[in-house]
Design an enzyme around this catalytic site. Structure first.
Site, mmCIF file in Angstrom:
data_model
loop_
_atom_site.group_PDB
_atom_site.id
_atom_site.type_symbol
_atom_site.label_atom_id
_atom_site.label_comp_id
_atom_site.label_asym_id
_atom_site.label_seq_id
_atom_site.Cartn_x
_atom_site.Cartn_y
_atom_site.Cartn_z
ATOM 1 N N ASP A 196 44.592 56.741 46.812
ATOM 2 C CA ASP A 196 45.656 55.790 47.114
ATOM 3 C C ASP A 196 46.828 55.915 46.143
ATOM 4 O O ASP A 196 47.987 55.974 46.559
ATOM 5 C CB ASP A 196 45.120 54.348 47.074
ATOM 6 C CG ASP A 196 44.254 54.037 48.296
ATOM 7 O OD1 ASP A 196 44.029 54.946 49.112
ATOM 8 O OD2 ASP A 196 43.811 52.884 48.408
ATOM 9 N N ARG A 242 44.696 42.698 34.011
ATOM 10 C CA ARG A 242 46.010 43.004 34.578
ATOM 11 C C ARG A 242 47.154 42.869 33.583
ATOM 12 O O ARG A 242 48.060 43.717 33.547
ATOM 13 C CB ARG A 242 46.268 42.137 35.810
ATOM 14 C CG ARG A 242 45.270 42.349 36.950
ATOM 15 C CD ARG A 242 44.851 43.754 37.088
ATOM 16 N NE ARG A 242 44.100 44.063 38.302
ATOM 17 C CZ ARG A 242 43.476 45.203 38.475
ATOM 18 N NH1 ARG A 242 43.485 46.133 37.523
ATOM 19 N NH2 ARG A 242 42.819 45.444 39.598
ATOM 20 N N ASP A 277 46.483 40.684 42.396
ATOM 21 C CA ASP A 277 46.850 41.652 41.365
ATOM 22 C C ASP A 277 48.334 41.967 41.354
ATOM 23 O O ASP A 277 48.939 42.131 40.306
ATOM 24 C CB ASP A 277 46.025 42.938 41.537
ATOM 25 C CG ASP A 277 44.590 42.719 41.084
ATOM 26 O OD1 ASP A 277 44.360 41.798 40.284
ATOM 27 O OD2 ASP A 277 43.712 43.463 41.534
ATOM 28 N N SER A 315 35.737 47.559 48.651
ATOM 29 C CA SER A 315 36.666 48.007 47.621
ATOM 30 C C SER A 315 36.147 47.581 46.252
ATOM 31 O O SER A 315 35.635 46.467 46.104
ATOM 32 C CB SER A 315 38.024 47.360 47.910
ATOM 33 O OG SER A 315 38.864 47.462 46.800
#
Lengths: 412, 412, 412, 412
Positions: free
Chosen positions: D20, D102, D131, D185
């Site tokens: 990705d 993050r 996110d 995921s």
């Protein structure tokens, strides 16, 4: 709403009859080719509403699509009063006069849309302010199937000149005094009048005297104080000077009193929900008196445990209203808490109004928790045993002693 | 402390020089046979302190055991100012003028006890009030080894007559005006003057005009407004009208200004920590101006996230101070939070003082977060994209839509 | 109560039938010469109550003065379940098993006192613990006219030897196993079993395995997981594995399941309301499962606004219960808030019980707010417009940008 | 960012080396014609990073534009540990394993952008999740001049098929196992592994056993408990079983221990900041042990006032981290409060790890506030006067009595 979505067929517009919402009305007709229903509310803003009807007719709205509604009692009873039970103040100072009117407008927009089969509503709030949020969260919470159109975020009429040109092209009458730009923007309802923008945009510059339109300048207020009494039942004001009155009548009367005595003027820089600071001048004459009086009656009727709990959740409650979350599960849950505390908030407060100040000077109630027997400096006939205080203090101090001893020990 | 515990040998007494603490002084000597050290503080209460020295000498206190200390700067710098950084208000209205002075007195009592080898301290607060708690929690937190003697909770002098008899028996001079009973009890320091008791005990009766001694009656305040500017650095006032001043000087000056303009009068029924309600009349002239000004400067320099956080913890912080927990781990932790937010609370506020009201009318700062570019009604050159508001609202509305759909579904 | 107060004439004693409360019973008779009414409650502690009746008769209590009441359903329905609606946990870990039982005992003591014309109640809690506070605050809140006698704070039976001597002098039968001292003290009810004192007093030493009496050691729990389903209606559990059950039956069943699988054991040092830390071992088998399941059903049925509000007030709510303020205005106001949020907390949770852990593994509800359509990684047919997120983020970021720019500017 | 804004010239991409972000890399080059700088972080996700370098080179990134950084120590020291000082848990259960990583990525993106003269950063988070918000709020707070590109919100690659087609067109190598879609995921770092999406999207269906990849199934965990000791200094873990270790080494070791014993598995439905609910399976082996141990050491070293304060603000603190406001003034102010409380949170906790549970069984500290002298059931030599409790209770009860009397009065 993204461009691909189907255009609305019938839109209920929050319509004031003024130039801006008249332009929106026309724009909706031309941009979407949709039928427009107008909704004009009397929230106590102090303007005639019949001209709005005439103007709507002139702009081609069908008689049956024009809705003019007197919302004053509902506004005070179901929105202002519940909020005042909480002593809600935003950022220490603002009595939320604009914020609390918006959910009622959303509610009526939705009700009219449902009644008339409209699939959308429209409002005239800009993309920079809080009102768009308040309108649209209200609609989403009340009927998520209804679309919201916010022309100021959509159209390309980006300047006064363009707006006026659009108005002229579309035969929208322009009042002479609207040719030039107003020096600031005003919003009013029964609870308050706000002024902001333009000449008020620099918070380092004082607002000119003429900005405050509703409240007499303190300098011009009467030189004699006025004493009034407000009676409360379960947290809501029900009478002034012994005369029972409806919610809207109470607030109207307090507004007269407050305005006359110069009470309730605020020059304020606030944090908008959309992330910027803005400066406004707020006039809340009756609300300022009401808040003072409500605190006055709570002082003797509300237990400290409930009172401190209310104080601690108030900022969040006020923030929710400011941000437009009136119809949210959490505002409603907080309201359940607040309303629960008001069961015995019944009694009368005497206030002195004078030169900008409303001050509680006496209060009494059949529901009073004040115990002269306990508090007296005189002999109390055993109501209170002062020796109890020693034990109370010793146990409250115990953990502090343990901390002090620990700290002394480890610092050696 | 239970009776079995050994009697104190040397006691530091918080001594005002007045009749009551003189009686306590004598009672300590006779009841415990202990050496008495007097501590008399200048907290800005506006009384001469030398008479306290003379009276102590007269009552047999040794010269070296008499401690008279000017605490005004420490009081404002280390107690009042940190508290005002929080915009602390108890139960919506009270600026904590008495509460915040008590921990400093505890601190000095402990310091003098440690310096003079005393094993106890004594205070003249009654068993019904908050002050006993504040004094004793302070001592416990600062030095748990020091005993506290609270004569009002211990002795059997239960009436005015008995007190006067004790005074006469012990050759304590009684001022003529102390023969009769004062109509109410007064406490004062640089931050405020409080009046309570006796004629004020019925909250349904108005306080007579003569109760307010510090602030000019609004009716007698000047007919011309006065404009002042207060400068802040990191949340503390540092200058008035451009003139840099020490903390105590600032508060003294604001007191003059407030008193002159009738600012800061409060008639209040509060919840005492010991469980009862009491009514007081509070005069906080300078503090009322300072609170308004501090809010004014925070409006432009404090981010909304930090500001709303401060607002949400403020009631708890104020309650801690009111209840006497200044020297507690949780007050100190909250102070760390509050102080952290004040790093950029620097700038100047202009206020209008007039007839009982101090009102912010302008504010500016090099540290301002106010962005005229963002908020303007005019063309903003792309500073703010109004289309962003649509997404902002849609996502804030999403959960409300889901709730509305759920509720509609299950109510079918 | 000070010594001067008139002695009670008739006292309702919270009576377990054990040695300590039998001594209290006798002491009340001898110390005050008062009539004693016994109240023995079945709160699910798992002991026969008939022996308490026999012992009371033996000690001279009249048949009509012996009250043995099964409170299990009332306990779970009106105390445990409302508390679990809040997900209440004290200091992060303790499920309040003892705390929540005390107000019900106070309530029954008061009811029996009112019914029998008693002017006082008595309990067997010591002066160091929380239970005395909980009992006495409950009584004060429910009927302030009723006196409370706390023998452990009054008498001079300061050692085990003195207690046994008193028992022998007064012909109180002493079970053989009560001659020696128990190695720790136990309290039990349908929600939990607590053990504390003696061998548990050093928190640095592990509790011996035999302390946990209710829950199987994890090592001995089944090697096969057990899957159960709990159904909730409006926040309360109403069925297990599809079988509708009464509140007490639900908790009884969950206790069996939890105990069998070793679930709900806690070794904990807590802060008592009276100011000291204490260490306890708590076993809450059913409650631990119930908390996990309640959170599980809230996850899909409760809106985030209401959920986060609940989370934010929970510590205060738990503290109120721990400190004994169940019957306070503020606990009741918080309960109003909590109950309001539970209107749609209806659905079923599947849990896996195994080796000390109860873990939610699935949950479903007709009232679910979970929207697979919105959250899906797959094509969502326009349910959610990802572009909205840009605006959402930009406006949430705006104030952070303004802060960053300000900070950069002033740091130059 | 609206289309009119100038295209970025140089972009730092958060690059994993996976398919990705490789597609994003190429898309940035083709869409904007900009230079791409890659940033690949070792946050302890357990993957080799060198392949990311090779892949970047293959995709035409210049050697000097490839940044691979080991952030494990910084991650644990400056993000994980400060958060654990607060005992932060989101919605009662989630240890914030993704959320806390993050802001560090944002910080590094900004640092690299500043160092390399890039004017933008890009990330691979979708428009539905949290996110994107966390990344972008972080960048806005740290350097508002840097643009953020979020390809998933911008491009028209709306299906797996389109993505693979784009990859093939652009010669991006596709691992065989990426041809098909992953069944869910995964995100991982040193604190946790999260799984969500696809087969997990229905919260009523159990997650298959193979979803949990990091933690051993409880059924397969050792049949023998393991006892460990964790030492804390000022709230941070510094040693395991007496061996001093760096922050990342501590967490790594605890992860091994937790994973081995099946500790830290959570099946959870949470409320995303963007308004929807989502379901995830979280594995936080070391963090679960660390939270339990931190609570254990706080139990004896933290005063109840500070502890309850921390508990009360924790939900807000956790929400701020979850929502992406790590670099906000209010998170920093809360951190100041939290860190202030940790000054004496120093000592050692012994835990038993067994079959999915980490349980504190003993704790000790030179900084302990636990006072056996006070709490003991034995004779306490006057440390605590039980009679104090009477006064303590009487004054705590006073307001409840006044309320009860008032209510009885008005209900007559």
């Amino acid at each position: 709403m993204s461009a691909q979505k189907p255009a609305p067929k019938k839109v209920v517009l929050a319509y004031s009859g003024g130039l801006d919402t008249s332009i929106i009305l026309k724009w909706l007709q031309t941009e979407y080719g949709c039928e427009v229903v107008t909704f004009t509310a009397d929230l106590g803003q102090g303007e005639e509403l019949e001209p709005a009807r005439q103007k709507a007719l002139l702009l081609g709205i069908k008689e049956e699509n024009i809705h003019i509604v007197d919302l004053r009692e509902e506004f005070v009873r179901d929105f202002v009063f519940p909020m005042f039970r909480a002593n809600a103040v935003y950022e220490g100072l603002y009595l939320l006069g604009t914020s609390i009117a918006r959910p009622l407008i959303s509610k009526k927009l939705v009700e009219i849309a449902q009644a008339t089969g409209a699939d959308a509503v429209a409002h005239g709030a800009t993309g920079k302010g809080n009102d768009q949020v308040r309108f649209e969260l209200g609609v989403a919470a009340l009927d998520p199937a209804i679309k919201v159109i916010a022309p100021w975020r959509e159209w390309d009429l980006m300047s006064r000149t363009q707006l006026l040109a659009f108005a002229e092209e579309n035969q929208i009458p322009i009042a002479k005094d609207k040719r030039g730009e107003a020096p600031f923007s005003v919003d009013a309802n029964l609870l308050h009048t706000s002024s902001e923008g333009k000449i008020l945009e620099n918070p380092a510059e004082e607002a000119p005297d003429y900005v405050a339109q509703r409240i007499v300048a303190v300098e011009d207020a009467p030189n004699t104080p006025e004493i009034i009494e407000i009676t409360f039942e379960k947290g809501d004001a029900t009478a002034i000077n012994g005369e029972a009155m409806s919610p809207a009548s109470i607030l109207t009367k307090l507004n007269e009193l407050g305005a006359k005595h110069g009470i309730g003027l605020l020059d304020f820089v606030e944090n908008r929900f959309v992330g910027m600071k803005s400066r406004g001048v707020y006039e809340t004459p009756g609300g300022t008196i009401l808040l003072e009086a409500h605190r006055g009656i709570e002082q003797i009727t509300l237990d400290s445990g409930a009172g401190h709990l209310k104080d601690s959740i108030m900022p969040r409650y006020a923030e929710l209203i400011y941000n437009g979350f009136w119809f949210s599960p959490e505002r409603e849950a907080l309201q359940a808490l607040i309303d629960h505390t008001q069961e015995y908030v019944t009694g009368t407060v005497r206030l002195k109004l004078y030169k900008g100040v409303a001050r509680t000077i006496a209060r009494w109630s059949d529901y009073s928790l004040y115990s002269e027997k306990h508090v007296t400096f005189e002999e109390d006939a055993g109501a209170y045993d002062q020796k109890d205080a020693a034990g109370f203090i010793h146990l409250n101090a115990l953990r502090l002693r343990l901390v002090a001893n620990r700290n002394a020990r480890v610092k050696k």
